[in-house]
Write an enzyme that holds these catalytic residues in place. Structure first.
Site, PDB file in Angstrom:
ATOM      1  N   CYS A 123     -75.152  15.382  31.647  1.00  0.00           N
ATOM      2  CA  CYS A 123     -76.433  14.785  31.263  1.00  0.00           C
ATOM      3  C   CYS A 123     -77.364  15.928  30.863  1.00  0.00           C
ATOM      4  O   CYS A 123     -76.923  17.057  30.679  1.00  0.00           O
ATOM      5  CB  CYS A 123     -77.009  13.937  32.393  1.00  0.00           C
ATOM      6  N   THR A 124     -78.642  15.668  30.733  1.00  0.00           N
ATOM      7  CA  THR A 124     -79.569  16.664  30.194  1.00  0.00           C
ATOM      8  C   THR A 124     -79.700  17.893  31.089  1.00  0.00           C
ATOM      9  O   THR A 124     -79.488  19.024  30.653  1.00  0.00           O
ATOM     10  CB  THR A 124     -80.964  16.044  29.975  1.00  0.00           C
TER      11      THR A 124
END
Length: 344
Positions: free
Chosen positions: A198-199
């Site tokens: 994810c980020t």
């Protein structure tokens, strides 16, 4: 004593652009039990406001999730202040890949039930039994291994502009939807090596524990997320396997990782990865728009919104309740934006 930013958006932006110093954009998170989240939140606001920090920070009993902009000349003091708190000591920091210093214009610290909205009952599984944390290089090398499943734990509008090669990118609007969808749709992959990303890593903490609870045997997550991967891969001189742009939740809305543009304008289909919010504030839909369409549609997502912003304010007020009651953001995207993209 001021515990909230009272400037209007316009005043805050004007103040930011008048600064004569540089800023650094950073992010961090930590799952840690906070006995008094309200006091913790208030103390942070006072402390960070004095250092002219800006950002969006969520505080909950389960911890903290922060995206911030810190004046470069206050960085040392900021880091000392972090380490002075037992809950935040030795905090791993992720630094922005592309940074113009204008990522945030206010300091906003909010109390939330959770630091990431996941819809899960944390009491039903062991949230501390997370997957293996892989460094950028370990994750990079694992991508090519046989029987490896790579899953993007972000929303569709994030993966649309950038993703790892051969990643599964679920078509969802929220993390809450995705985490259950992954468990249900990929139950046949429980014996495969699963790579989550994810980020910045925070969503994968909860997702990896949830997958392990549901019988996935080899769950791994990218430590520090895409942000840290981009930094380390660049330092190592290794060709990135993340293609396109990393979507970020601040005024920048994205930072290019390898210079490639893999997405299209939602209105004409031209190569484009620039997100914007519809200029009709009663819609404010996040979508991809090229410069030509921005001019043609006056920054709006559809002809309907373009017509609305041209109306007198009195008529817009009358339309407002109908608009909000008729469409959700995801419905607008799926019913009015996506057909245009598919047609192009």
């Amino acid at each position: 004593m001021q515990l909230h930013n009272k400037l209007s958006k316009e005043e805050a932006i004007k103040k930011l652009h008048a600064e004569n110093f540089t800023r650094k954009t950073l992010s961090f998170y930590r799952y840690v039990i906070l006995e008094d989240p309200q006091s913790f939140r208030d103390e942070l606001f006072i402390e960070w406001d004095k250092l002219a920090c800006l950002g969006r920070i969520y505080v909950a009993r389960e911890g903290i999730n922060a995206q911030m902009s810190v004046p470069e000349h206050h960085l040392e003091a900021f880091m000392r202040a972090l380490s002075s708190r037992a809950e935040l000591k030795d905090m791993p920091i992720k630094w922005a890949v592309e940074d113009d210093g204008k990522s945030f214009f206010k300091l906003i610290i909010k109390l939330r039930p959770k630091i990431v909205a996941d819809g899960l009952d944390d009491g039903s599984f062991d949230v501390t039994n997370v997957g293996n944390h892989l460094s950028a290089l370990e994750f990079h090398e694992s991508l090519d291994q046989e029987d490896t499943v790579v899953i993007d734990m972000r929303n569709h509008y994030e993966s649309e502009v950038g993703r790892f090669e051969n990643a599964i990118c679920p078509d969802v609007d929220t993390f809450r939807e995705e985490i259950q969808m992954v468990v249900d749709d990929y139950s046949d992959k429980k014996d495969s090596k699963v790579l989550l990303y994810c980020t910045g890593g925070v969503r994968c903490e909860k997702a990896s524990a949830y997958l392990k609870h549901h019988g996935f045997n080899d769950v791994n997550q990218l430590h520090g997320g895409i942000i840290e991967y981009a930094r380390q891969i660049k330092q190592l001189g290794v060709q990135s396997k993340f293609i396109g742009k990393n979507f970020v939740f601040d005024e920048r809305l994205g930072e290019s990782i390898d210079g490639q543009v893999i997405s299209k304008c939602h209105q004409c289909g031209a190569a484009c990865d620039t997100h914007t919010n519809c200029a009709n504030n009663d819609c404010h839909l996040l979508f991809i728009q090229c410069e030509a369409c921005k001019e043609q549609y006056h920054g709006c997502c559809t002809d309907e919104c373009k017509e609305i912003i041209a109306l007198p304010e009195e008529e817009r007020i009358q339309l407002r309740s109908k608009f909000h009651n008729t469409y959700s953001k995801s419905q607008i995207y799926r019913q009015r934006i996506r057909p245009k993209l598919n047609h192009s």
